[in-house]
Motif scaffolding. Structure first.
Motif, PDB file in Angstrom:
ATOM      1  N   TRP A  38       0.844  -1.292   0.124  1.00  0.00           N
ATOM      2  CA  TRP A  38      -0.220   0.185   0.246  1.00  0.00           C
ATOM      3  C   TRP A  38       0.924   1.196   0.067  1.00  0.00           C
ATOM      4  CZ3 TRP A  38      -5.452  -0.636  -0.190  1.00  0.00           C
ATOM      5  CH2 TRP A  38      -5.630  -1.711   0.064  1.00  0.00           C
ATOM      6  N   PHE A  39       0.298   2.284  -0.704  1.00  0.00           N
ATOM      7  CA  PHE A  39       0.838   3.502  -0.747  1.00  0.00           C
ATOM      8  C   PHE A  39      -0.307   4.402  -0.181  1.00  0.00           C
ATOM      9  CE2 PHE A  39       4.954   3.914  -3.117  1.00  0.00           C
ATOM     10  CZ  PHE A  39       5.126   2.833  -3.507  1.00  0.00           C
ATOM     11  N   ARG A  40      -0.293   5.513   0.275  1.00  0.00           N
ATOM     12  CA  ARG A  40      -0.972   6.563   0.588  1.00  0.00           C
ATOM     13  C   ARG A  40      -0.586   7.944   0.122  1.00  0.00           C
ATOM     14  NH1 ARG A  40      -0.613   6.578   7.218  1.00  0.00           N
ATOM     15  NH2 ARG A  40       1.266   7.549   7.422  1.00  0.00           N
ATOM     16  N   LYS A  89      -4.829   7.755  13.199  1.00  0.00           N
ATOM     17  CA  LYS A  89      -4.630   9.128  13.837  1.00  0.00           C
ATOM     18  C   LYS A  89      -4.794   9.940  12.818  1.00  0.00           C
ATOM     19  CE  LYS A  89      -0.522   7.547  16.539  1.00  0.00           C
ATOM     20  NZ  LYS A  89       1.094   7.515  16.521  1.00  0.00           N
ATOM     21  N   PRO A  90      -5.121  11.294  13.121  1.00  0.00           N
ATOM     22  CA  PRO A  90      -5.657  12.217  11.957  1.00  0.00           C
ATOM     23  C   PRO A  90      -4.654  12.063  10.775  1.00  0.00           C
ATOM     24  CG  PRO A  90      -6.052  13.080  14.108  1.00  0.00           C
ATOM     25  CD  PRO A  90      -5.245  11.766  14.339  1.00  0.00           C
ATOM     26  N   GLU A  91      -3.351  12.099  11.262  1.00  0.00           N
ATOM     27  CA  GLU A  91      -2.376  12.238  10.315  1.00  0.00           C
ATOM     28  C   GLU A  91      -2.316  10.983   9.286  1.00  0.00           C
ATOM     29  OE1 GLU A  91      -1.998  12.634  13.486  1.00  0.00           O
ATOM     30  OE2 GLU A  91      -0.081  11.643  14.204  1.00  0.00           O
ATOM     31  N   ASP A  92      -3.120   9.813   9.547  1.00  0.00           N
ATOM     32  CA  ASP A  92      -3.164   8.705   8.500  1.00  0.00           C
ATOM     33  C   ASP A  92      -4.199   9.055   7.579  1.00  0.00           C
ATOM     34  OD1 ASP A  92      -3.140   6.507  11.399  1.00  0.00           O
ATOM     35  OD2 ASP A  92      -1.338   7.129  10.006  1.00  0.00           O
ATOM     36  N   THR A  93      -4.792  10.287   7.668  1.00  0.00           N
ATOM     37  CA  THR A  93      -5.992  10.399   6.703  1.00  0.00           C
ATOM     38  C   THR A  93      -5.277  10.615   5.297  1.00  0.00           C
ATOM     39  OG1 THR A  93      -7.542  11.647   8.251  1.00  0.00           O
ATOM     40  CG2 THR A  93      -7.555  12.344   5.933  1.00  0.00           C
ATOM     41  N   ALA A  94      -5.651   9.849   4.273  1.00  0.00           N
ATOM     42  CA  ALA A  94      -5.208   9.798   3.026  1.00  0.00           C
ATOM     43  C   ALA A  94      -5.824   8.968   1.903  1.00  0.00           C
ATOM     44  CB  ALA A  94      -3.654   9.251   3.167  1.00  0.00           C
TER      45      ALA A  94
END
Length: 125
Positions: A38-40, A89-94
């Motif tokens: 996986w990429f994001r 976490k919010p920084e995982d949003t992608a």
């Protein structure tokens, strides 16, 4: 033509979990002979490699920011790979993309052979 189809994205609160799936839907194409992962890509940022599992399924690669929280696995009978994401976490949003190439070495965008279209993960309260 090879098609990788992602599913499982959505909106989740911080600390929550999601499981992404990536299925190879092309006739005759088996993921058994490919490294897959996986990429994001977050809004306004470059696409980054998150995780990769090799053909032998040994020693998966994880980027530092997801170690201990994300787990990649493969079901060869279903020709599907999964990404279990915990303690989000919010920084995982992608937008999360499934991708495949010959090995997990050089797990960077220029070396990817096939891409899925992506599934959105949003972590927000």
């Amino acid at each position: 033509q090879v098609q990788l189809v992602e599913s499982g994205g959505g909106l989740v609160q911080p600390g929550g979990s999601l499981r992404l799936s990536c299925a190879a839907s092309s006739s005759g194409f088996t993921l058994d002979y490919w490294a897959i992962g996986w990429f994001r890509q977050a809004l306004g940022k470059e696409r980054e490699g998150v995780t990769c599992i090799s053909i032998s399924d040994s020693s998966p690669y994880y980027t530092d920011s997801v170690k201990g929280r994300f787990t990649i696995s493969r079901d060869k009978a279903k020709n599907t790979v999964y990404l279990q994401m915990n303690n989000l976490k919010p920084e995982d949003t992608a937008l999360y993309y499934c991708a495949t190439k010959d090995t997990c070495s050089n797990w960077y965008t220029p070396f990817i052979e096939y891409w899925g279209r992506g599934t959105q993960v949003t972590v927000s309260s």
